[in-house]
Design a protein around this motif. Structure first.
Motif, mmCIF file in Angstrom:
data_model
loop_
_atom_site.group_PDB
_atom_site.id
_atom_site.type_symbol
_atom_site.label_atom_id
_atom_site.label_comp_id
_atom_site.label_asym_id
_atom_site.label_seq_id
_atom_site.Cartn_x
_atom_site.Cartn_y
_atom_site.Cartn_z
ATOM 1 N N LEU B 245 -49.963 -19.924 -18.934
ATOM 2 C CA LEU B 245 -49.345 -19.423 -20.240
ATOM 3 C C LEU B 245 -49.754 -20.442 -21.301
ATOM 4 C CD1 LEU B 245 -46.439 -17.187 -20.369
ATOM 5 C CD2 LEU B 245 -46.561 -19.031 -22.094
ATOM 6 N N GLN B 246 -49.456 -21.676 -21.126
ATOM 7 C CA GLN B 246 -49.472 -22.453 -22.281
ATOM 8 C C GLN B 246 -50.982 -22.822 -22.367
ATOM 9 O OE1 GLN B 246 -47.619 -23.992 -24.377
ATOM 10 N NE2 GLN B 246 -45.863 -22.977 -23.648
ATOM 11 N N ARG B 247 -52.135 -22.732 -21.604
ATOM 12 C CA ARG B 247 -53.391 -22.760 -21.876
ATOM 13 C C ARG B 247 -53.975 -21.609 -22.684
ATOM 14 N NH1 ARG B 247 -54.731 -28.398 -21.018
ATOM 15 N NH2 ARG B 247 -54.254 -28.914 -18.770
ATOM 16 N N ASN B 248 -53.489 -20.593 -22.372
ATOM 17 C CA ASN B 248 -53.862 -19.171 -22.841
ATOM 18 C C ASN B 248 -53.131 -19.261 -24.235
ATOM 19 O OD1 ASN B 248 -55.871 -18.007 -21.220
ATOM 20 N ND2 ASN B 248 -54.111 -17.961 -19.919
ATOM 21 N N TYR B 249 -52.008 -19.374 -24.515
ATOM 22 C CA TYR B 249 -51.083 -19.351 -25.631
ATOM 23 C C TYR B 249 -50.566 -20.560 -26.004
ATOM 24 C CZ TYR B 249 -51.727 -14.354 -24.330
ATOM 25 O OH TYR B 249 -52.299 -13.115 -23.846
ATOM 26 N N PRO B 250 -51.400 -21.542 -26.610
ATOM 27 C CA PRO B 250 -50.701 -22.924 -26.855
ATOM 28 C C PRO B 250 -49.558 -22.714 -27.751
ATOM 29 C CG PRO B 250 -53.113 -22.848 -27.012
ATOM 30 C CD PRO B 250 -52.863 -21.332 -27.007
ATOM 31 N N GLY B 251 -48.515 -23.478 -27.261
ATOM 32 C CA GLY B 251 -47.426 -23.544 -28.199
ATOM 33 C C GLY B 251 -46.321 -22.349 -28.234
ATOM 34 N N GLN B 252 -46.814 -21.422 -26.867
ATOM 35 C CA GLN B 252 -45.783 -20.322 -26.762
ATOM 36 C C GLN B 252 -44.548 -20.563 -26.364
ATOM 37 O OE1 GLN B 252 -45.016 -16.914 -27.660
ATOM 38 N NE2 GLN B 252 -47.050 -16.459 -27.069
ATOM 39 N N GLN B 253 -43.397 -20.056 -26.686
ATOM 40 C CA GLN B 253 -42.082 -20.286 -26.329
ATOM 41 C C GLN B 253 -41.330 -18.934 -25.816
ATOM 42 O OE1 GLN B 253 -40.076 -22.339 -29.441
ATOM 43 N NE2 GLN B 253 -40.969 -24.383 -28.883
ATOM 44 N N TRP B 254 -40.444 -19.412 -24.866
ATOM 45 C CA TRP B 254 -39.589 -18.155 -24.544
ATOM 46 C C TRP B 254 -38.953 -17.559 -25.634
ATOM 47 C CZ3 TRP B 254 -40.602 -16.241 -19.905
ATOM 48 C CH2 TRP B 254 -41.095 -16.672 -19.099
#
Lengths: 159, 254
Positions: B245-254
């Motif tokens: 998830l972090q590799r595809n959407y860097p900085g993504q948070q819940w």
């Protein structure tokens, strides 16, 4: 709304926070659990200290947010919540009122450290109980069954 | 603290966090695959404790480092060569017997390790360890119980858990190796001298295995490299899933 926080009396804050409950066991307040350790005031900054129950308990973050929300609703804008790990939380810090609320809710309260085998069925009070599983529906509970009334029940683990 | 030791301390924390997050992730793979509901809950509860430990240790490492990295950056944005976990933690779950044999070996180790680390001169590590040891005591009660039930159970459960111990045996010596950098922290009273844990660990493990009617493997092979970032092929796959998830959407948070 402006609230004068230039006073060191934290009693009203404790009273406000007595409405904040464990999101997974909503009959217990943070004070009942022994999670709320301290509140300090410096100028208009409020610092609330809590201690996490289990290292991975997902409820801790909800508790932090709930504390901030309750205080913000009462007009306190500058609130920080910090986690204190030491001394490590123990179920011995759970208040007697908290234990009674748990029992009434159907969860057997944690035994005291010194007497960790003393587990009673929250339904009929029998001490003749059997452990089904060391772990239950949340990080803090184990599964037991009463041998007398045969009801299965959650037991709040003693740590 | 001696600032010369600061880089070593950061590395030490990250390696300890790696141990926890990697095993925590492995255990979480049992979610909805447990042999029955209670075990499914138990495995994932233990997983949560390990992931929680990793979060505390990574957060501390990030704070010491002071470069603005977060616990998430440390967990999700490093490749396998930058992971320094002990190899035993990354091995695939295998069957239930293998998972419990590994868990038992790690739980006994963690009891010794965190009991010692709770005496660390580093107050934060000591505080984290004091929490962890309580949880490990609880974990060990269950994993020890399972080793006895599987070992002294049916012919099949006995054979499976016996094979699991045999397959795990060569990953154990690494648990008691102390690197030069780690030794500096040991000398400063910060890190645990893992070499000194082996004797008690062996006594506990052997006693439980014997009670479980299991043979102590006499295998002399051993494999190491985890603390140096040299891993089995399994870690890459684990990280790929954990970090996707972090590799595809860097900085993504819940």
């Amino acid at each position: 709304m402006v609230v004068d926080t230039d006073k060191t009396d934290t009693a009203p804050l404790f009273k406000l926070l007595s409405s904040v409950c464990d999101p997974e066991i909503p009959v217990l307040t943070l004070q009942d659990l022994g999670v709320l350790r301290d509140i300090s005031i410096a100028g208009n900054e409020i610092n609330v200290t809590i201690t996490p129950t289990y290292s991975g308990c997902p409820a801790v973050e909800v508790m932090q947010e709930d504390i901030k929300t309750v205080l913000a609703d009462a007009g306190y804008q500058h609130v920080t919540v910090q986690q204190s790990l030491s001394p490590a939380w123990t179920t011995d810090w759970m208040s007697d009122a908290g234990r009674e609320k748990l029992r009434a809710y159907g969860i057997a309260p944690p035994a005291r450290q010194a007497d960790s085998q003393n587990i009673q069925c929250p339904q009929c009070g029998s001490g003749d109980v059997k452990r089904i599983s060391e772990f239950g529906s949340t990080a803090c509970k184990a599964l037991y069954q009463c041998q007398d009334c045969l009801e299965p029940f959650d037991y709040f683990k003693c740590i | 603290m001696d600032t010369e030791l600061q880089p070593a301390l950061i590395n030490y924390c990250i390696a300890l966090g790696d141990d926890s997050v990697v095993l925590g992730h492995r255990l979480s793979e049992w979610c909805r695959n447990g042999p029955f509901l209670e075990e499914d809950l138990a495995l994932t509860n233990v997983a949560l404790d390990f992931i929680g430990r990793a979060r505390m240790i990574y957060s501390y490492a990030a704070e010491l480092e002071g470069k603005g990295r977060s616990e998430d950056d440390i967990a999700y944005l490093r490749d396998s060569r930058e992971y320094h976990n002990l190899l035993i933690n990354e091995l695939p779950n295998g069957d239930f017997a293998f998972t419990m044999a590994r868990q038992f070996l790690v739980d006994v180790y963690d009891m010794g390790f965190f009991t010692e680390l709770a005496q660390s001169k580093d107050p934060m590590l000591a505080a984290i360890a004091a929490k962890a040891v309580k949880e490990s005591r609880y974990h060990l009660r269950r994993s020890e119980d399972w080793i006895k039930r599987l070992g002294d159970g049916t012919e099949e459960s006995h054979d499976r858990v016996q094979k699991a111990f045999k397959d795990l045996w060569g990953y154990l010596p690494e648990m008691f190796d102390v690197s030069d950098e780690e030794q500096q922290l040991v000398d400063a009273g910060i890190a645990v001298n893992r070499r000194a844990l082996e004797e008690n660990w062996t006594a506990t493990v052997y006693a439980v295995m014997r009670e479980a009617t299991l043979d102590i493997p006499d295998d002399s092979w051993s494999i190491s490299g985890g603390r140096d970032g040299v891993h089995t092929e399994h870690l890459g796959f684990l990280l790929t899933e954990m970090q996707v998830l972090q590799r595809n959407y860097p900085g993504q948070q819940w």
